[in-house]
Design a protein around this motif. Structure first.
Motif, PDB file in Angstrom:
ATOM      1  N   THR A  42      61.479  60.365 -43.538  1.00 53.85           N
ATOM      2  CA  THR A  42      60.916  59.490 -44.556  1.00 53.85           C
ATOM      3  C   THR A  42      59.938  60.272 -45.434  1.00 53.85           C
ATOM      4  O   THR A  42      59.468  61.347 -45.045  1.00 53.85           O
ATOM      5  CB  THR A  42      60.177  58.311 -43.907  1.00 53.85           C
ATOM      6  OG1 THR A  42      59.110  58.822 -43.097  1.00 53.85           O
ATOM      7  CG2 THR A  42      61.127  57.497 -43.028  1.00 53.85           C
ATOM      8  N   PRO A  43      59.605  59.744 -46.604  1.00 53.19           N
ATOM      9  CA  PRO A  43      58.681  60.451 -47.499  1.00 53.19           C
ATOM     10  C   PRO A  43      57.302  60.703 -46.899  1.00 53.19           C
ATOM     11  O   PRO A  43      56.610  61.632 -47.323  1.00 53.19           O
ATOM     12  CB  PRO A  43      58.587  59.508 -48.709  1.00 53.19           C
ATOM     13  CG  PRO A  43      59.879  58.764 -48.706  1.00 53.19           C
ATOM     14  CD  PRO A  43      60.206  58.563 -47.260  1.00 53.19           C
ATOM     15  N   ASP A  44      56.903  59.896 -45.911  1.00 53.28           N
ATOM     16  CA  ASP A  44      55.582  60.088 -45.287  1.00 53.28           C
ATOM     17  C   ASP A  44      55.660  60.919 -43.999  1.00 53.28           C
ATOM     18  O   ASP A  44      54.786  60.842 -43.140  1.00 53.28           O
ATOM     19  CB  ASP A  44      54.915  58.745 -45.022  1.00 53.28           C
ATOM     20  CG  ASP A  44      55.723  57.847 -44.083  1.00 53.28           C
ATOM     21  OD1 ASP A  44      56.870  58.216 -43.737  1.00 53.28           O
ATOM     22  OD2 ASP A  44      55.222  56.777 -43.695  1.00 53.28           O
ATOM     23  N   GLN A  45      56.720  61.696 -43.872  1.00 56.35           N
ATOM     24  CA  GLN A  45      56.888  62.634 -42.753  1.00 56.35           C
ATOM     25  C   GLN A  45      57.156  61.967 -41.413  1.00 56.35           C
ATOM     26  O   GLN A  45      56.881  62.538 -40.361  1.00 56.35           O
ATOM     27  CB  GLN A  45      55.658  63.569 -42.632  1.00 56.35           C
ATOM     28  CG  GLN A  45      55.257  64.260 -43.923  1.00 56.35           C
ATOM     29  CD  GLN A  45      56.414  65.021 -44.564  1.00 56.35           C
ATOM     30  OE1 GLN A  45      57.076  65.804 -43.900  1.00 56.35           O
ATOM     31  NE2 GLN A  45      56.643  64.781 -45.853  1.00 56.35           N
ATOM     32  N   ASP A  46      57.702  60.769 -41.444  1.00 57.81           N
ATOM     33  CA  ASP A  46      58.156  60.107 -40.228  1.00 57.81           C
ATOM     34  C   ASP A  46      59.680  60.199 -40.207  1.00 57.81           C
ATOM     35  O   ASP A  46      60.273  60.960 -40.991  1.00 57.81           O
ATOM     36  CB  ASP A  46      57.694  58.657 -40.218  1.00 57.81           C
ATOM     37  CG  ASP A  46      57.475  58.112 -38.803  1.00 57.81           C
ATOM     38  OD1 ASP A  46      58.020  58.698 -37.854  1.00 57.81           O
ATOM     39  OD2 ASP A  46      56.771  57.093 -38.655  1.00 57.81           O
ATOM     40  N   SER A  99      64.350  53.039 -31.926  1.00 52.06           N
ATOM     41  CA  SER A  99      65.642  53.674 -31.636  1.00 52.06           C
ATOM     42  C   SER A  99      65.727  54.274 -30.241  1.00 52.06           C
ATOM     43  O   SER A  99      66.746  54.847 -29.877  1.00 52.06           O
ATOM     44  CB  SER A  99      65.899  54.777 -32.666  1.00 52.06           C
ATOM     45  OG  SER A  99      64.941  55.817 -32.527  1.00 52.06           O
ATOM     46  N   GLY A 100      64.658  54.135 -29.462  1.00 54.03           N
ATOM     47  CA  GLY A 100      64.630  54.755 -28.139  1.00 54.03           C
ATOM     48  C   GLY A 100      63.696  55.937 -28.083  1.00 54.03           C
ATOM     49  O   GLY A 100      63.441  56.483 -27.002  1.00 54.03           O
ATOM     50  N   GLU A 101      63.177  56.334 -29.237  1.00 50.22           N
ATOM     51  CA  GLU A 101      62.207  57.426 -29.315  1.00 50.22           C
ATOM     52  C   GLU A 101      61.064  56.986 -30.216  1.00 50.22           C
ATOM     53  O   GLU A 101      61.293  56.467 -31.310  1.00 50.22           O
ATOM     54  CB  GLU A 101      62.860  58.696 -29.872  1.00 50.22           C
ATOM     55  CG  GLU A 101      61.926  59.895 -29.954  1.00 50.22           C
ATOM     56  CD  GLU A 101      62.617  61.144 -30.462  1.00 50.22           C
ATOM     57  OE1 GLU A 101      61.938  62.044 -30.979  1.00 50.22           O
ATOM     58  OE2 GLU A 101      63.866  61.206 -30.347  1.00 50.22           O
ATOM     59  N   ILE A 102      59.851  57.173 -29.743  1.00 49.83           N
ATOM     60  CA  ILE A 102      58.693  56.746 -30.518  1.00 49.83           C
ATOM     61  C   ILE A 102      58.603  57.548 -31.809  1.00 49.83           C
ATOM     62  O   ILE A 102      58.932  58.735 -31.839  1.00 49.83           O
ATOM     63  CB  ILE A 102      57.393  56.886 -29.684  1.00 49.83           C
ATOM     64  CG1 ILE A 102      56.338  55.895 -30.153  1.00 49.83           C
ATOM     65  CG2 ILE A 102      56.875  58.300 -29.675  1.00 49.83           C
ATOM     66  CD1 ILE A 102      56.648  54.458 -29.841  1.00 49.83           C
ATOM     67  N   ASN A 103      58.185  56.888 -32.891  1.00 51.97           N
ATOM     68  CA  ASN A 103      58.102  57.582 -34.177  1.00 51.97           C
ATOM     69  C   ASN A 103      56.878  58.501 -34.235  1.00 51.97           C
ATOM     70  O   ASN A 103      56.003  58.454 -33.374  1.00 51.97           O
ATOM     71  CB  ASN A 103      58.083  56.581 -35.336  1.00 51.97           C
ATOM     72  CG  ASN A 103      56.930  55.613 -35.271  1.00 51.97           C
ATOM     73  OD1 ASN A 103      56.716  54.948 -34.261  1.00 51.97           O
ATOM     74  ND2 ASN A 103      56.168  55.516 -36.354  1.00 51.97           N
ATOM     75  N   ARG A 104      56.828  59.356 -35.247  1.00 49.28           N
ATOM     76  CA  ARG A 104      55.824  60.420 -35.307  1.00 49.28           C
ATOM     77  C   ARG A 104      54.430  59.933 -35.670  1.00 49.28           C
ATOM     78  O   ARG A 104      53.434  60.497 -35.222  1.00 49.28           O
ATOM     79  CB  ARG A 104      56.252  61.474 -36.340  1.00 49.28           C
ATOM     80  CG  ARG A 104      57.542  62.186 -36.025  1.00 49.28           C
ATOM     81  CD  ARG A 104      57.900  63.158 -37.146  1.00 49.28           C
ATOM     82  NE  ARG A 104      59.244  63.698 -36.967  1.00 49.28           N
ATOM     83  CZ  ARG A 104      60.129  63.821 -37.934  1.00 49.28           C
ATOM     84  NH1 ARG A 104      59.816  63.447 -39.176  1.00 49.28           N
ATOM     85  NH2 ARG A 104      61.325  64.312 -37.690  1.00 49.28           N
ATOM     86  N   LEU A 105      54.362  58.919 -36.513  1.00 53.62           N
ATOM     87  CA  LEU A 105      53.071  58.480 -37.028  1.00 53.62           C
ATOM     88  C   LEU A 105      52.455  57.390 -36.157  1.00 53.62           C
ATOM     89  O   LEU A 105      53.132  56.777 -35.327  1.00 53.62           O
ATOM     90  CB  LEU A 105      53.233  57.961 -38.457  1.00 53.62           C
ATOM     91  CG  LEU A 105      53.826  58.948 -39.468  1.00 53.62           C
ATOM     92  CD1 LEU A 105      53.872  58.313 -40.853  1.00 53.62           C
ATOM     93  CD2 LEU A 105      53.037  60.252 -39.495  1.00 53.62           C
TER      94      LEU A 105
END
Length: 321
Positions: A42-46, A99-105
């Motif tokens: 995504t544009p915000d690095q997620d 999706s089964g994996e926690i997002n970065r932010l």
């Protein structure tokens, strides 16, 4: 005046709104889809995880799931199976952290997050030059979809030809209040258990940004949204978040054929979630209010068979494809 009389009737053995809601959620068993997963930044690095099912069609159906759901939730799988059988490509996208994996932010998704949906739509059109797109939303996925279409108004992408949405809490404040009632304890507890796991995981990865301390004291969406959703996503408080993100206020601006199916006995919905006036005043917005159906239920015959909602979606969109 696009208020549609519904023909849906629940099977005799589903004699309450809670059975109509719980039985499909717990006991429907749909064969898994052989998705092709694509991760996009995504544009915000997620990132977002997209699950595709290709059939060689020039029409793409984009499906948006409900709160704490994902691309493998049974109502998504059921819809994808029928759409694929009819030859349509589908894209079931997972919200951030679903999706089964926690997002970065440290941020999550929320009930009015339309920028991610727009990003997914644009990506899909870049990936393949589809001639037509259809948007299908369930519960808060429907709220996101309806809000998005209202925000777009006359600027909506011409390739998006129609939208179908089921069991949508289009007035978030009253819906949150209803789910806080003791009669909704089983639903509220399930949502909070799932959300607590994500908050706890995030707190371990980024303790300087988010804490799970005291989560066990949270009893409803007011407390959760006040502590997490609102401040994390830039809203003044939970009430501001609910008001700004309720699709009810965007329905008048929808400019493509759009169907909302909300069952009158849906245990999640309030009278504000049945926008008759908006349907009567907007020729593009169709409202169908079956007496039965529960929340994302709509079983027709067999628990694991094709549901009425799936056939209803195909029936509606076939007029525009």
């Amino acid at each position: 005046m696009p208020v549609i009389e519904s023909t849906y009737k629940a099977p005799y053995y589903l004699f309450s709104e809670h059975l109509e809601t719980i039985i499909p959620a717990l006991f429907r068993k749909i064969k898994p889809i052989n998705y092709i997963r694509e991760r996009i930044d995504t544009p915000d690095q997620d990132f977002l995880d997209l699950d595709w099912s290709f059939k060689g069609s020039d029409t793409l159906i984009i499906l948006s799931h409900g709160l704490e759901g994902n691309s493998k939730t049974q109502y998504i799988l059921g819809m994808v199976h029928l759409l694929n059988a009819l030859g349509y490509d589908t894209l079931s996208w997972n919200y951030r952290g679903c999706s089964g994996e926690i997002n970065r932010l440290h941020r999550f998704y929320h009930s009015g997050e339309t920028t991610d949906l727009d990003f997914v739509i644009n990506h899909a059109l870049r990936k393949k030059n589809y001639s037509k797109l259809v948007l299908i939303g369930f519960s808060i996925g429907g709220n996101i979809t309806l809000k998005y279409l209202g925000e777009q108004g006359t600027s909506v992408k011409p390739k998006i030809v129609c939208s179908i949405n089921f069991s949508v809490p289009c007035h978030l404040a009253s819906g949150a209040k209803k789910l806080a009632h003791w009669g909704s304890y089983i639903y509220m507890k399930r949502f909070l258990n799932s959300l607590e796991k994500k908050v706890t995981e995030k707190s371990k990865l980024m303790p300087e940004l988010i804490s799970a301390k005291g989560f066990n004291k949270i009893k409803n969406f007011l407390e959760f949204d006040e502590l997490y959703t609102a401040p994390i996503h830039g809203f003044k408080n939970a009430y501001t978040y609910w008001e700004e993100c309720s699709s009810l206020y965007y329905l008048k601006n929808i400019k493509i054929p759009t169907l909302l199916v909300n069952a009158c006995n849906d245990p999640f919905l309030t009278p504000q979630c049945f926008p008759v006036k908006e349907a009567e005043e907007n020729p593009y917005f169709f409202l169908e209010m079956p007496a039965q159906g529960g929340h994302v239920g709509f079983i027709e015959k067999k628990i694991s068979g094709i549901y009425w909602s799936e056939k209803r979606a195909v029936e509606f969109m076939s007029d525009y494809l």
